[in-house]
Design a protein around this motif. Structure first.
Motif, mmCIF file in Angstrom:
data_model
loop_
_atom_site.group_PDB
_atom_site.id
_atom_site.type_symbol
_atom_site.label_atom_id
_atom_site.label_comp_id
_atom_site.label_asym_id
_atom_site.label_seq_id
_atom_site.Cartn_x
_atom_site.Cartn_y
_atom_site.Cartn_z
ATOM 1 N N LYS B 72 -3.971 34.452 -5.017
ATOM 2 C CA LYS B 72 -5.162 35.043 -4.404
ATOM 3 C C LYS B 72 -6.444 34.496 -5.048
ATOM 4 O O LYS B 72 -7.380 34.113 -4.344
ATOM 5 C CB LYS B 72 -5.111 36.577 -4.519
ATOM 6 N N ASP B 73 -6.460 34.454 -6.371
ATOM 7 C CA ASP B 73 -7.655 33.921 -7.055
ATOM 8 C C ASP B 73 -7.829 32.431 -6.773
ATOM 9 O O ASP B 73 -8.949 31.959 -6.591
ATOM 10 C CB ASP B 73 -7.571 34.151 -8.567
ATOM 11 N N GLY B 74 -6.734 31.706 -6.726
ATOM 12 C CA GLY B 74 -6.802 30.278 -6.418
ATOM 13 C C GLY B 74 -7.445 30.037 -5.062
ATOM 14 O O GLY B 74 -8.275 29.134 -4.898
ATOM 15 N N VAL B 75 -7.092 30.865 -4.080
ATOM 16 C CA VAL B 75 -7.697 30.742 -2.749
ATOM 17 C C VAL B 75 -9.189 31.061 -2.833
ATOM 18 O O VAL B 75 -10.017 30.351 -2.247
ATOM 19 C CB VAL B 75 -6.988 31.673 -1.738
ATOM 20 N N CYS B 76 -9.544 32.098 -3.590
ATOM 21 C CA CYS B 76 -10.970 32.434 -3.733
ATOM 22 C C CYS B 76 -11.741 31.270 -4.345
ATOM 23 O O CYS B 76 -12.820 30.924 -3.876
ATOM 24 C CB CYS B 76 -11.138 33.688 -4.586
ATOM 25 N N TRP B 77 -11.180 30.654 -5.395
ATOM 26 C CA TRP B 77 -11.907 29.570 -6.055
ATOM 27 C C TRP B 77 -11.943 28.304 -5.217
ATOM 28 O O TRP B 77 -12.991 27.660 -5.119
ATOM 29 C CB TRP B 77 -11.280 29.230 -7.412
ATOM 30 N N HIS B 78 -10.802 27.934 -4.616
ATOM 31 C CA HIS B 78 -10.726 26.576 -4.082
ATOM 32 C C HIS B 78 -10.821 26.480 -2.569
ATOM 33 O O HIS B 78 -11.152 25.430 -2.037
ATOM 34 C CB HIS B 78 -9.469 25.895 -4.620
ATOM 35 N N VAL B 79 -10.531 27.556 -1.846
ATOM 36 C CA VAL B 79 -10.651 27.510 -0.380
ATOM 37 C C VAL B 79 -11.964 28.161 0.051
ATOM 38 O O VAL B 79 -12.719 27.606 0.843
ATOM 39 C CB VAL B 79 -9.457 28.207 0.300
ATOM 40 N N LEU B 80 -12.246 29.336 -0.510
ATOM 41 C CA LEU B 80 -13.447 30.047 -0.070
ATOM 42 C C LEU B 80 -14.712 29.358 -0.531
ATOM 43 O O LEU B 80 -15.797 29.669 -0.064
ATOM 44 C CB LEU B 80 -13.394 31.494 -0.537
ATOM 45 N N LYS B 81 -14.566 28.400 -1.437
ATOM 46 C CA LYS B 81 -15.721 27.596 -1.816
ATOM 47 C C LYS B 81 -16.303 26.883 -0.587
ATOM 48 O O LYS B 81 -17.492 26.570 -0.555
ATOM 49 C CB LYS B 81 -15.331 26.591 -2.888
ATOM 50 N N GLY B 82 -15.459 26.650 0.427
ATOM 51 C CA GLY B 82 -15.971 26.074 1.687
ATOM 52 C C GLY B 82 -17.036 26.964 2.306
ATOM 53 O O GLY B 82 -17.933 26.502 2.999
ATOM 54 N N ILE B 83 -16.908 28.264 2.063
ATOM 55 C CA ILE B 83 -17.922 29.234 2.467
ATOM 56 C C ILE B 83 -18.789 29.483 1.236
ATOM 57 O O ILE B 83 -18.288 29.909 0.210
ATOM 58 C CB ILE B 83 -17.255 30.539 2.955
ATOM 59 N N GLY B 84 -20.063 29.186 1.322
ATOM 60 C CA GLY B 84 -20.939 29.329 0.160
ATOM 61 C C GLY B 84 -21.258 30.782 -0.121
ATOM 62 O O GLY B 84 -20.918 31.674 0.662
ATOM 63 N N PRO B 85 -21.927 31.046 -1.259
ATOM 64 C CA PRO B 85 -22.202 32.433 -1.640
ATOM 65 C C PRO B 85 -23.277 33.100 -0.781
ATOM 66 O O PRO B 85 -23.400 34.318 -0.786
ATOM 67 C CB PRO B 85 -22.664 32.317 -3.096
ATOM 68 N N GLN B 86 -24.068 32.299 -0.048
ATOM 69 C CA GLN B 86 -25.105 32.899 0.811
ATOM 70 C C GLN B 86 -24.421 33.567 2.011
ATOM 71 O O GLN B 86 -23.752 32.905 2.806
ATOM 72 C CB GLN B 86 -26.069 31.800 1.294
ATOM 73 N N GLY B 87 -24.592 34.865 2.133
ATOM 74 C CA GLY B 87 -23.963 35.566 3.250
ATOM 75 C C GLY B 87 -22.461 35.663 3.129
ATOM 76 O O GLY B 87 -21.762 35.771 4.124
ATOM 77 N N CYS B 88 -21.943 35.609 1.904
ATOM 78 C CA CYS B 88 -20.507 35.838 1.694
ATOM 79 C C CYS B 88 -20.329 36.718 0.472
ATOM 80 O O CYS B 88 -20.961 36.502 -0.553
ATOM 81 C CB CYS B 88 -19.750 34.531 1.504
ATOM 82 N N HIS B 89 -19.485 37.710 0.584
ATOM 83 C CA HIS B 89 -19.299 38.688 -0.479
ATOM 84 C C HIS B 89 -17.803 38.804 -0.746
ATOM 85 O O HIS B 89 -17.028 39.080 0.164
ATOM 86 C CB HIS B 89 -19.880 40.024 0.007
ATOM 87 N N VAL B 90 -17.394 38.551 -1.985
ATOM 88 C CA VAL B 90 -15.989 38.723 -2.363
ATOM 89 C C VAL B 90 -15.847 40.042 -3.113
ATOM 90 O O VAL B 90 -16.517 40.253 -4.129
ATOM 91 C CB VAL B 90 -15.492 37.572 -3.267
ATOM 92 N N ALA B 91 -15.019 40.926 -2.612
ATOM 93 C CA ALA B 91 -14.775 42.202 -3.284
ATOM 94 C C ALA B 91 -13.341 42.206 -3.800
ATOM 95 O O ALA B 91 -12.407 41.984 -3.036
ATOM 96 C CB ALA B 91 -14.990 43.363 -2.322
#
Lengths: 288, 288
Positions: B72-91
């Motif tokens: 799960k963390d690996g996906v957050c770091w390496h896949v969701l990086k495609g979605i930038g932090p502007q307008g994206c919130h990880v809870a």
């Protein structure tokens, strides 16, 4: 070169934007030339962010200010992407709500400061309260003038709690702003970004420049420096900001946390699991 | 191929993980082979995110579930990086606090659902309340069993408000989990990730698999499907998830918003500014 040296507004000196060149750039010739270097810096940022998150002992606050069309959103989209959304929070501060106006000016920004291990980005910030508030006389001079000290004290408190603060002022020329407004007019897909206030605010250009000069002069401190980023060239802006963020995080020298368990004991648990898996496999083999 | 087809758990059917292969992958042979395709999908995600943000009419919720070390963390770091932090919130949802436990189980997740124009990622989620709550008997069966309907109704309400929901179950084998635990033991920089509960939870493996089967069977709906991602190969996991996110956002077909101003009138303001800049330039030229 380290762009921190080029862009720093030294603490305790009277800063003047008109002594800086918003079109400055270094030896790179343009976007195509600089992009591999930008990509390398974004990658460094990502690596350091994972270390910051693991270490969970410090945090990073990035403040972005600049006049309309200076590129604050562009930086959020294209530079901050180097920092992923995990453990990064971007807060955009617009015209304050009635509830926000009923509080001191730091009330609405404080909840968005970064937790240990994380990065927070302010797209506009508490500095609006010494900028738009001053230019449009929303409060008397005595009020906005005392805010410089209030801001410095606030940022000092964050720094003492483990927050590294980087403040970027995106500096574009008046001519460059007009070029960017033209680009919005000419592209149907970007016309939604146009606001009549783009032009009414432009009439206050000189007042804003004076407000920026004072903001930078009073609030560039050793613990929370202002970096003035020449931003006429978007590629140089991206290069300088990404390198300054990466170098700053590198200097933070994050360390992996200590194991919270007895690794020798855990290795015994692990070996018991391996033995069990082997026994299960043998059983399955015999059954098969 | 569209990995949505490969990974979907069809709504209204009895789902069984043991009919799926956690080591499945497609024609790519490994990370090196797949990385250019992953990078292309990350780029698509970023482009669609900017459109979603501009349009501001819909939102995207991504839910990640999986056993310890599933990635799960690996996906957050390496896949969701495609979605930038502007307008994206990880809870990230961990063990509930006393205050959270004093409320219904959706109380703590609801504030983190995405605003129009934005993406939210749940790293673990409200599904913990039909997983760990069931396996460890934190609540009676009658209580966790009725939560399936409560969840489906909640997700239906989000969908009606404009939220597209993607739920990813990261599926690894019991052997693969043990390999990943070994990697943590052998790398001093990652020993801090080790928890004794890694091994105590592993004793409940079969109970968790049964809980996952029921969760997926009851809560994969047309408006909020579960995708079961073969995750033994991290590169295939990253490829499948990035492509499913990008294809889903592509299908959303975001449109740039209409201009809120009269563009013809604004063009007049622009031309007045150009004329003024030319006059100022001439004046400066004469003075110089």
């Amino acid at each position: 070169m380290d762009y921190r040296t080029l862009c720093l507004a030294p603490a305790g000196t009277a800063f003047r934007l008109d002594k800086r060149d918003p079109a400055a750039h270094n030896s790179f010739s343009g976007r195509a030339d600089a992009q591999p270097e930008i990509d390398a810096q974004l990658k460094r940022m990502g690596t350091f962010q994972e270390k910051l998150y693991a270490e969970k002992k410090r945090s990073l606050l990035i403040v972005l200010q600049g006049i309309d069309a200076a590129g604050k959103d562009g930086v959020c989209w294209h530079v901050l992407k180097g920092i992923g959304p995990q453990g990064c929070h971007v807060a955009a501060f617009k015209v304050p709500s009635e509830e926000e106006k009923a509080h001191d000016f730091l009330w609405r920004v404080h909840p968005h400061t970064p937790a240990l291990g994380t990065v927070a980005v302010f797209n506009r910030s508490h500095y609006e309260d010494v900028l738009v508030a001053r230019v449009h006389k929303l409060v008397p001079e005595a009020v906005w003038r005392q805010r410089y000290d209030v801001i410095n004290d606030f940022e000092r408190g964050l720094q003492l709690a483990g927050t590294t603060i980087l403040k970027f002022f995106l500096y574009i020329s008046k001519e460059e702003q007009l070029k960017r407004f033209a680009a919005r007019l000419d592209d149907p897909d970007r016309q939604w970004k146009i606001s009549a206030s783009d032009y009414t605010e432009r009439a206050y250009w000189d007042d804003y420049m004076a407000a920026y000069d004072d903001m930078i002069s009073h609030c560039s401190t050793p613990h929370a420096p202002w970096y003035v980023i020449p931003s006429n060239h978007k590629w140089f802006r991206d290069l300088a900001i990404s390198q300054i963020i990466a170098n700053t995080m590198d200097d933070m020298d994050m360390q992996p946390p200590q194991a919270t368990v007895d690794v020798v004991e855990i290795r015994k648990l692990y070996e018991a699991e391996v033995a069990k898996a082997a026994a299960d496999g043998e059983k399955a083999g015999k059954a098969g």
